[in-house]
Scaffold this motif. Sequence first.
Motif, PDB file in Angstrom:
ATOM      1  N   LEU A 127      16.994  -3.442 -28.114  1.00  0.00           N
ATOM      2  CA  LEU A 127      17.524  -2.108 -28.356  1.00  0.00           C
ATOM      3  C   LEU A 127      18.308  -2.031 -29.662  1.00  0.00           C
ATOM      4  O   LEU A 127      18.275  -1.012 -30.360  1.00  0.00           O
ATOM      5  N   VAL A 128      19.029  -3.110 -29.977  1.00  0.00           N
ATOM      6  CA  VAL A 128      19.884  -3.144 -31.169  1.00  0.00           C
ATOM      7  C   VAL A 128      19.563  -4.430 -31.924  1.00  0.00           C
ATOM      8  O   VAL A 128      20.300  -5.417 -31.860  1.00  0.00           O
ATOM      9  N   ARG A 233      17.109   1.414 -42.209  1.00  0.00           N
ATOM     10  CA  ARG A 233      17.157   1.767 -40.784  1.00  0.00           C
ATOM     11  C   ARG A 233      17.262   0.497 -39.948  1.00  0.00           C
ATOM     12  O   ARG A 233      16.451  -0.415 -40.082  1.00  0.00           O
ATOM     13  N   PHE A 234      18.286   0.463 -39.060  1.00  0.00           N
ATOM     14  CA  PHE A 234      18.446  -0.730 -38.231  1.00  0.00           C
ATOM     15  C   PHE A 234      18.823  -0.416 -36.794  1.00  0.00           C
ATOM     16  O   PHE A 234      18.917  -1.324 -35.961  1.00  0.00           O
ATOM     17  N   GLN A 250      23.505   5.663 -36.584  1.00  0.00           N
ATOM     18  CA  GLN A 250      22.863   5.825 -37.881  1.00  0.00           C
ATOM     19  C   GLN A 250      22.055   7.110 -37.894  1.00  0.00           C
ATOM     20  O   GLN A 250      21.299   7.407 -36.955  1.00  0.00           O
ATOM     21  N   PHE A 251      22.220   7.883 -38.957  1.00  0.00           N
ATOM     22  CA  PHE A 251      21.457   9.118 -39.121  1.00  0.00           C
ATOM     23  C   PHE A 251      20.091   8.825 -39.737  1.00  0.00           C
ATOM     24  O   PHE A 251      19.837   7.734 -40.255  1.00  0.00           O
ATOM     25  N   ALA A 252      19.237   9.821 -39.694  1.00  0.00           N
ATOM     26  CA  ALA A 252      17.875   9.663 -40.206  1.00  0.00           C
ATOM     27  C   ALA A 252      17.859   9.333 -41.696  1.00  0.00           C
ATOM     28  O   ALA A 252      16.932   8.665 -42.179  1.00  0.00           O
ATOM     29  N   ASN A 253      18.878   9.764 -42.428  1.00  0.00           N
ATOM     30  CA  ASN A 253      18.916   9.495 -43.870  1.00  0.00           C
ATOM     31  C   ASN A 253      19.465   8.116 -44.215  1.00  0.00           C
ATOM     32  O   ASN A 253      19.589   7.767 -45.394  1.00  0.00           O
ATOM     33  N   MET A 294      25.181  -4.175 -42.592  1.00  0.00           N
ATOM     34  CA  MET A 294      26.148  -3.193 -43.080  1.00  0.00           C
ATOM     35  C   MET A 294      27.025  -3.731 -44.215  1.00  0.00           C
ATOM     36  O   MET A 294      27.824  -2.987 -44.784  1.00  0.00           O
ATOM     37  N   ARG A 295      26.897  -4.997 -44.553  1.00  0.00           N
ATOM     38  CA  ARG A 295      27.844  -5.591 -45.494  1.00  0.00           C
ATOM     39  C   ARG A 295      27.704  -5.071 -46.919  1.00  0.00           C
ATOM     40  O   ARG A 295      28.624  -5.231 -47.728  1.00  0.00           O
TER      41      ARG A 295
END
Length: 377
Positions: A127-128, A233-234, A250-253, A294-295
Amino acid sequence: MTKLADAIVVGGGIHGCSTALHMCLAGMKPVLIEKDYAGRHASGVNAGGVRQLARHVAEIPLSIRSMGIWERIEELVDDTCSFESHGQVLVAENDAEFDACRARVAELNALGFTHEELIDGPELRRLVPAVAESCPGGVVSRRDGAADPARTTTAFRRKAAALGATVCEGVAATNIRKEDGLWRVDVGADTYAGPVLVNAAGAWAGRMAAALGEPVPVETVAPMLMITSRVPRFIDPVVILRGRKLSFKQFANGTVLIGGGHLATPDQDRNETVLDWRSLAISARTVFELFPVMRSAAIVRAWAGIEARTRDELPVLGPSARHAGLYHQFGFSLHGFQLGPGAGAVMTELIANGGTQTRIGDLSIDRFHPSTPWNPR
């Protein structure tokens, strides 16, 4: 000039707008009064989480009721509200937290609730995928998701107005009193009068309740949020942590919204907040540790909304314990957005029908005033 209404709703957040809309659907003609504009404070600037996951047991029936409305939100308000249902995942960072997750799911199952599901490490990483390998598992609520809070609140306000609600924005409700069996509220040069008054004034609702002789232990808080630059996208679900203050999506952009409950300093008289950058740095560091992707991201901006948190962090929802025709709908304590559609429906049932099938008894105001006599004036 005095104008009559079937009900007076004070507060134009998601809760006040939802109640006004559901009143219209029940054949009532309410007036909705908002001192700024609909969604100006918490309802328009929160993280937009549509979450049944990790709620207090007392809130779960209302949350389940509301989820059913979210899943047909476009049918209700003629707008998708950007609602997406990719689930919400609570991540356990160690074995002790995973044991607590297991106990939580078992407790809910014993009470007849099945929306939370224990997941092991492999399912968590399915899932993640970007989560740290050290995390042993967690809990998922698969129907949960997120929506655009400002768009949602505006959609409820717009549909309520289209169905006949009178909406007064940019002017405060003052001189609230009961005379000749009717609640009366001054709004600029006008006075509105009606048999029903709903206190849905958010961070200002505690003052209103106290002025009506029904004080509640409530404080004004300002939860902070920040948004990052774009990253690959992650993640699809909304993620929260079991042990630390963090939620993000996280948004689509590609941008990522980070929250989790760290607080700014509010000034509700000035409609302003002062951000706590050190606390925001803690949230950023937590994301950095759990999600290496995210780093490379930068923080683009941060903000805070103003809302009310009760002593027990549960909302006040239901009739007054002192005054006939007075109802309270406030104190949603940083987790009220998802509840808004259902709370409006339930409030309307209480007013129009005298009761509701949704279990909300533990949310009544008399938990703070158990010995207060009812005044039927």
